[in-house]
Structures are given as C-alpha cells and as structure tokens.
Motif scaffolding. Sequence first.
Motif, PDB file in Angstrom:
ATOM      1  N   LEU A  24       0.831  -1.206   0.000  1.00 34.26           N
ATOM      2  CA  LEU A  24       0.000   0.000   0.000  1.00 34.26           C
ATOM      3  C   LEU A  24       0.866   1.256   0.000  1.00 34.26           C
ATOM      4  N   GLU A  66       2.431   1.761  -3.458  1.00 37.94           N
ATOM      5  CA  GLU A  66       1.450   2.129  -4.477  1.00 37.94           C
ATOM      6  C   GLU A  66       0.958   3.565  -4.305  1.00 37.94           C
ATOM      7  N   LEU A 101      -6.246   5.647  -1.341  1.00 34.70           N
ATOM      8  CA  LEU A 101      -6.610   4.534  -0.469  1.00 34.70           C
ATOM      9  C   LEU A 101      -7.952   3.934  -0.861  1.00 34.70           C
ATOM     10  N   LEU A 126      -7.172   1.476  -3.615  1.00 34.26           N
ATOM     11  CA  LEU A 126      -6.464   0.320  -3.074  1.00 34.26           C
ATOM     12  C   LEU A 126      -7.379  -0.561  -2.242  1.00 34.26           C
ATOM     13  N   HIS A 127      -8.344   0.046  -1.544  1.00 39.64           N
ATOM     14  CA  HIS A 127      -9.289  -0.753  -0.755  1.00 39.64           C
ATOM     15  C   HIS A 127     -10.189  -1.586  -1.668  1.00 39.64           C
ATOM     16  N   TYR A 134      -8.147  -4.434  -2.749  1.00 36.37           N
ATOM     17  CA  TYR A 134      -7.986  -5.340  -1.602  1.00 36.37           C
ATOM     18  C   TYR A 134      -9.234  -6.204  -1.414  1.00 36.37           C
ATOM     19  N   TYR A 146      -3.863   1.326   8.200  1.00 36.77           N
ATOM     20  CA  TYR A 146      -2.786   1.918   7.420  1.00 36.77           C
ATOM     21  C   TYR A 146      -2.258   3.184   8.090  1.00 36.77           C
TER      22      TYR A 146
END
Length: 517
Positions: free
Chosen positions: A80, A83, A91, A94-95, A98, A119
């Motif tokens: 994370l 990235e 975020l 990315l979530h 994920y 995070y």
Amino acid sequence: MFPYRRILELQGEEERSLRSIAAITHHSRQKVTEVIRLAEKRGLKCPLDEDMTDPWIEDFLYPEKKLEDSGRHVIDFDYLYAELAKPNVTLTLLHEEYKREAQAQGRIPYAYRTFTEHYHRFAQKYKATMRIRRKPGEALEVDWAGSTLFITDPDTGEKIKVYVFVATLPCSQLSYVEGSLSMDLAAWIKLHQRAFAYMGGVTQIIVPDNLKTGVTKHTFKELVLNQTYEDMARHYQSVIIPARVRAPKDKASVESSVNTVSTWIIASLRNSQCFTLEELNQEIHQKLEAFNHRPFTKKEGSRWSAFMEEEKFALSPLPAKPYQMAEWRTAKVQPDYHISVKSMFYSVPYDYIRKQVDVRVSDTAVEVYFHHMRIASHPTLYGKYGQYSTLADHMPAHHKQYAEQTPAEALDWATKIGEYTLRVVTYLLDSYTIEKQAMKSIFALKKLERTYSVQEIERACHMACHVTNRPTVKSIQTLIKNNKRETKQKTLTQKNQEVDAKHGFTRGASYFGGKRK
C-alpha cells in the motif's frame, strides 16, 4: 516470547556471528537471519530504548501478525505504501482492489474505515511520511519568512535587512532556506532555481502565497499569474497553483516550516555578524544542513533520510539548461515596423504595423509575440541608446531592395550590365566621401532597369563616358531618354518609308501641290 531484543543486542552490540546467536538463543539460524534483516529494513538499530520490549519489537517487525489472528484477509502495508507513491492512486482505489483480492481467496475483507485506520497507524509508526494526502514529488510550498536577518555594512556599520526564503516538500518535510536582499521578481525566480538545484529535481506543482511578485490577480472566478513566473514553471515542466486567499492551510507545511526555521535558523543566527550576503548564506546553509538532518522526535529518521528514501525518486529531472530570467512587456508596432524596448529599436514583420504585441526581454534575446505566436527574435542590444536591429525579411519589397544596396552588390550589378556601366558605378563610389550618398545615386541608376533595357542603360553610360570624365546619374537619365526618343522617331520614319515603297502608285503630297509634313 521470542527473544527479539536479545538477538538484536547480540548482533549489534556484541557483534556475534549468526551461528553463535542461533546457539545462544536456541533458535534456527534462518529465523535469526530473518529478524536481523527485517530490523535493518525497518531501521531498528542498537542501542535499543527501554520501552522496546520483545512484544513491541514483534509488533514493529511484523505489523500484519495481529491482523492474521482476526481471521480477515491480511493487509500488505508495504505494498500500500509503495502504491500510494504513484500518481492518482488513493486509499479508496487500493481498498477496492484489496476487497476483490479477498473475495477471490474466499476471505473476509476489512471495511474501508478499519482499513484506513490500520494503514494510518502503520504509516505513523514505521514511515517518516504518511502517503495519504501527501504524494511524494507532488508539491513544493514556497513563502517568505516573517522574520528577517541582517548584514552589517563594513564601511558605515549600518544594518541591512535580509529577507529569508523558505521552500518545503510536504511529503518528506525537507526544506530549503536562503537569504535575499530584495523580494522582487528576479530574486524570487533565482531562489526557486536554487531550491530545485538543492533538491535535485522539480515537483509537479508549486504552491506560493498570493504575493504580488508571483500572482497578478486571484479571485474565485479568475487567476492571473505573473507571466515571467509562469514562464519559469513551464520551463521546469511544473504548474503554479497558489494557495487560496486567506487559506494558510493550503500550504500548511511551509507555514509550519517557517515557524521552525525561525527558531532553528533565524533565531540561532541572531548574534552572528556577517558583512556580505554570501557570508550570511554560508551560515544559513550550515544551519539548514543540521536542521534537515536532525532526527524526528516521534519517528525514525530525519527530513533528509525521508527525502532520499521516499521522495527524491518521484521528482522530475532538472532541464538540461537552467531557466533564463526574462521580463515581459507590451509594445505597439510603429509605422516603420519597429518596436521600442528600453530605448532600443527592433524590427517585426511589416504586416503587424500598429498592432499590440507582447515582448519577452532577456539578457541575450528580445522575442516578440502576437497572440502567443512568436513573430520575431533579435539579440539584445547594449550600449548607446537609439540603436536599431532590423531584419531584411521584415521589410516591404521596395524597402528591402533599398536596404540591400552595398558597394559590392552595386559592382556585381554593374559588371552584369556592361563595361561602361561598371566604369560609371566605380566613379560614383570613388567620387563621394560618404558611402551612403554614392549608394543613393547608384540606386537611382539601378531604378532605370525598371523602364529601360540593359542595352539602353549600357549605351547611355557609354555616351556619358565619351562626353565627360565625370559622368552623373542625371546626365545618364537625360541621355537614355533622348536615345529612347530618337530610336522611336527613327523607327517611325523607317515604317513610313516602307509604306511609301510598298504603295508606289499612291499619289503623294507633291502631286497635289502640297508639302510633306
């Protein structure tokens, strides 16, 4: 509990080998190697503080271990963090990735709020910077410090005020500081250039305050930047986005750095006595290096280490040539197709007569723009006022023809016409003490070519040279006109005689007692 602290102390303070550490702690050499390498990666070194217990070290080296016990899909924090350094990655994105990964593996993902909280704790504890709102290499915040310094005039003892420029990278908090005797545009531009050179690269955005030097107008509907400042940013392939009016949070990092710099640099130099600006800036540079290398109080590392490890890679490279300071002006093209810049005159294409143009003036060149299109460029003139820089391509055709007259060109032209024309041109060049007067007479002679043939010009010059040793253009003009008239009369007479010979049966004037006119 696994003896993390004991392993690190044996390796760091006692400098034991991996084999001996494994024998003392009764653990495998592979596990000992893994712990030592993770500690080096995280920057954990001996001597260790008292509060760094084995549970603390385990949580520090293996942040995902607690999350594994929850039964949820494990978060890869290092992934994370890496990235988030990339442009436009957030975020939220990315979530979503994920969650898809967790569903593909049949695991339960964390909710977005919990995901960001985990995070947040990771970034604050393990990293010098937290990549959520601050992207590495994205912005450089610049401002003048409220406090000032002084240098002393060695002759009079007078104290001269020195203004302090501060530039800060919000991600790593690295700062650049330098003193200046003025706050004008030239100083503002040069200080930006030195900040870029110090950091070894350029950010995507520059965030200044709404100072008059850089921002002409900033309202809710309109933003007008100083053209030179905008030109500099374009040269470095960056963009200027000023902070909103009365919104210091838009550049909170530099505001905070200004306060810190005022304490650790400006205040610490309050008793220093410097006689030149260069001497003062050397003192500032020494304090700046100490400031940037000073360890963080609540994090590992310093501003400099955070910059080198986590932000320098994201900066855009410096251009091959540094920006050359230039000033923008406006001018009106005069009827003689020239503009006036600092009492010097530069030509533009005659099509732009009476047009308003923009002029970029630097130490080496004067560039003229019309509607953002460059229409002329000249080397900058220096010395006596009133000099002209004129390009032949900017002239109308008849002006260009006159301007191109030179003795060498006149002799070439006369040689092509004939021997006596060359003799006349040579005499004209030798007879006048001022070359310009001779060229004016020769130009009048060349204009005859528009009306008369080359043979007629050469014949008139031939006759003029036989009549006098001092031929003039006026006499040649008279001769060529007379020759033309005589030639015309002879041609007419010859035609009449041919008609009479052809029609011999026609009674002439004598037949009727008249006279031929």
